[in-house]
Design an enzyme around this catalytic site. Sequence first.
Site, mmCIF file in Angstrom:
data_model
loop_
_atom_site.group_PDB
_atom_site.id
_atom_site.type_symbol
_atom_site.label_atom_id
_atom_site.label_comp_id
_atom_site.label_asym_id
_atom_site.label_seq_id
_atom_site.Cartn_x
_atom_site.Cartn_y
_atom_site.Cartn_z
ATOM 1 C CG ASN A 189 -0.492 -0.147 2.495
ATOM 2 O OD1 ASN A 189 0.680 -0.484 2.664
ATOM 3 N ND2 ASN A 189 -1.305 0.093 3.494
ATOM 4 C CD GLU A 237 8.674 0.413 10.594
ATOM 5 O OE1 GLU A 237 9.420 -0.512 10.242
ATOM 6 O OE2 GLU A 237 7.739 0.832 9.899
ATOM 7 C CB CYS A 280 -2.137 0.273 8.629
ATOM 8 S SG CYS A 280 -0.797 1.459 8.538
ATOM 9 C CD GLU A 340 5.070 -0.154 12.742
ATOM 10 O OE1 GLU A 340 3.870 0.115 12.938
ATOM 11 O OE2 GLU A 340 5.990 0.360 13.398
HETATM 12 P P1 NAD Z 1 0.017 -9.085 3.835
HETATM 13 O O1 NAD Z 1 0.222 -9.463 5.265
HETATM 14 O O2 NAD Z 1 -0.807 -9.946 2.982
HETATM 15 O O3 NAD Z 1 1.422 -8.967 3.106
HETATM 16 C C1 NAD Z 1 2.462 -8.188 3.625
HETATM 17 C C2 NAD Z 1 3.771 -8.778 3.187
HETATM 18 O O4 NAD Z 1 3.902 -10.071 3.764
HETATM 19 C C3 NAD Z 1 3.883 -8.969 1.674
HETATM 20 O O5 NAD Z 1 5.196 -8.685 1.281
HETATM 21 C C4 NAD Z 1 3.568 -10.436 1.504
HETATM 22 O O6 NAD Z 1 4.171 -11.012 0.368
HETATM 23 C C5 NAD Z 1 4.201 -11.007 2.750
HETATM 24 N N1 NAD Z 1 3.667 -12.310 3.138
HETATM 25 C C6 NAD Z 1 2.466 -12.850 2.838
HETATM 26 N N2 NAD Z 1 2.378 -14.090 3.354
HETATM 27 C C7 NAD Z 1 3.542 -14.339 3.988
HETATM 28 C C8 NAD Z 1 4.058 -15.454 4.712
HETATM 29 N N3 NAD Z 1 3.357 -16.562 4.899
HETATM 30 N N4 NAD Z 1 5.294 -15.346 5.239
HETATM 31 C C9 NAD Z 1 6.024 -14.217 5.070
HETATM 32 N N5 NAD Z 1 5.610 -13.155 4.385
HETATM 33 C C10 NAD Z 1 4.369 -13.204 3.862
HETATM 34 O O7 NAD Z 1 -0.518 -7.584 3.853
HETATM 35 P P2 NAD Z 1 -0.820 -6.645 2.605
HETATM 36 O O8 NAD Z 1 -2.136 -7.025 2.042
HETATM 37 O O9 NAD Z 1 0.350 -6.569 1.691
HETATM 38 O O10 NAD Z 1 -0.919 -5.217 3.318
HETATM 39 C C11 NAD Z 1 -2.051 -4.788 3.948
HETATM 40 C C12 NAD Z 1 -1.926 -4.980 5.450
HETATM 41 O O11 NAD Z 1 -0.777 -4.299 5.921
HETATM 42 C C13 NAD Z 1 -3.096 -4.363 6.187
HETATM 43 O O12 NAD Z 1 -3.496 -5.211 7.223
HETATM 44 C C14 NAD Z 1 -2.512 -3.069 6.730
HETATM 45 O O13 NAD Z 1 -3.175 -2.558 7.848
HETATM 46 C C15 NAD Z 1 -1.107 -3.463 7.027
HETATM 47 N N6 NAD Z 1 -0.226 -2.295 7.084
HETATM 48 C C16 NAD Z 1 0.248 -1.912 8.301
HETATM 49 C C17 NAD Z 1 1.055 -0.785 8.383
HETATM 50 C C18 NAD Z 1 1.593 -0.339 9.710
HETATM 51 O O14 NAD Z 1 2.533 0.429 9.698
HETATM 52 N N7 NAD Z 1 1.035 -0.783 10.836
HETATM 53 C C19 NAD Z 1 1.383 -0.065 7.240
HETATM 54 C C20 NAD Z 1 0.884 -0.492 6.009
HETATM 55 C C21 NAD Z 1 0.079 -1.624 5.953
#
Ligand code: NAD
Length: 495
Positions: free
Chosen positions: A168, A475, A301, A267
């Site tokens: 995102n 962070e 997020c 995060e």
């Molecule tokens: P996601 O958890 O699906 O993916 C995030 C990352 O994890 C990607 O690079 C993905 O390839 C990787 N991933 C997926 N499965 C994995 C596994 N089994 N093992 C290791 N890595 C794996 O999330 P998304 O859809 O990419 O992003 C959206 C989410 O991120 C939302 O829940 C959002 O709230 C959160 N987010 C949080 C913050 C924060 O700072 N708190 C910032 C941005 C997004």
Amino acid sequence: MTDATIVGTRVGVSDAVSRVSTELFIDGEWVESTTGERFEILAPATEEVIATVANGNADDARRAVETCARVQKHWAKTAPRERSVILRRAYELILERQDEFATIMTTEMGKPFAEAKGEVAYAAEFFRWFSEEAVRIGGDVTSTGDGATRILVSKEPVGPCVLVTPWNFPLAMGTRKIGPAIAAGCTIVFKPSELTPLTSLALVDVLVEAGVPKGVLNVVPTTAPGEVVSTWMSSGIARKISFTGSTAVGIRLLEQASQHVMRSSMELGGNAPLIVFEDADLDRAVDGALAAKVRNMGEACTAANRIFVHRAVADRFTEKLAARMDALAVGDGLVEGTQVGPLVEEKALTKVERLVADAVERGARVVCGGSRPEGPGYFYPPTVLADVSKDAALMSEEIFGPVAPIVVFDTEDEVVEIANNTPWGLAGYIFTQDVDRSFRVSEALEVGMVGLNTGIVSNPAAPFGGIKASGLGREGSTIGIDEFLEVKYVAVPRR
Ligand code: NAD
């Protein structure tokens, strides 16, 4: 209510996208994956394939983390000023290429070009910030209580780091981790999201040009994230995981981290409440809600997921917010005038549709938006839902779309209780002109970040992060670098 129409379309892929290196980056070289496999990257605005990228696997991942093991000791000993100069140069190079980065990001992720430029500036700032922190890694000298022994405290790089980012904010989520890791003297294995790897691959060129030595940064995009990341987590080489993404994946990585007792920064997801009290400046509250809801198409997020409005001002607030949301131009982010781009993928669109349908079934009224326009492209119009029931699914799930559900409340105690009634605790927003209430409610909200009369909390100088299921660690700010440092203490008896 206006019909959801799309402003303009574009054809073809821009030069900025075609110029990105699309291999893996391991030990200072661009390489194909060991299987030679590649995967396709789609533009969410057109559903066209814009590039193919080398698809990393466990063998590639192993090579990458073994590279870290080889260079970590040497990299840790580099002068802080040397690391600082690299980050400062990278900051400048990103800004010189602001339009290029914004074009790549808008193409692969969908956000409007102007917002993408804003993210590029925000992302670059993490490098400038941590270039300044690199030379200020301090220590401490104190004494035991009886005065017999000096306590010398110093900080050392934690070691090889696993960095995993979401789609995102494709540039900023990377620089927010790479900046402090480099400043601290850590080597890196980095896996960007499979939906948006091009922005991160373009960043590699900047870092190499800025002087990051061979082997310090290794990047492995993949459609098998579990395989690649678990190879790093189980390697016994990586000492730290810094993850941004969903809570479900974060929990899985924490389980893996426990096997080698790795330092962990998480995060994770959010479910931010935005509360408008009866004494709020309503125009300011509408501006804040718009920023917290529509920025990044609601795919943040920190996005306001639940909007609570006091009964006395609910109708006026809803009308004003709906008028502003309905007037926003939805379209391809690369087309001038677009204010709301497409969602990132088909799955995201069907999730938003499901959540809106569920809310309507439970009695919500669609004030504007509410149905997707015809494709191609994963567009969803800015939508305001009034009279939303507290048990609607979107009250407890991240919407990740431009949908503002409004729930009416009567008392401060009641709203604080509902706001906190969620496993998440990332951000919260309060709109009030009452000073005592500002402090009282800021303190009562179970979140890591509060926006008081503002809809934006992110800034490289501020500690970003959440509590409860929203994560561990912070962070940015002066404490962001500590996530990448270990504390060592030496006892020196006075003789
Ligand atoms: P996601 O958890 O699906 O993916 C995030 C990352 O994890 C990607 O690079 C993905 O390839 C990787 N991933 C997926 N499965 C994995 C596994 N089994 N093992 C290791 N890595 C794996 O999330 P998304 O859809 O990419 O992003 C959206 C989410 O991120 C939302 O829940 C959002 O709230 C959160 N987010 C949080 C913050 C924060 O700072 N708190 C910032 C941005 C997004």
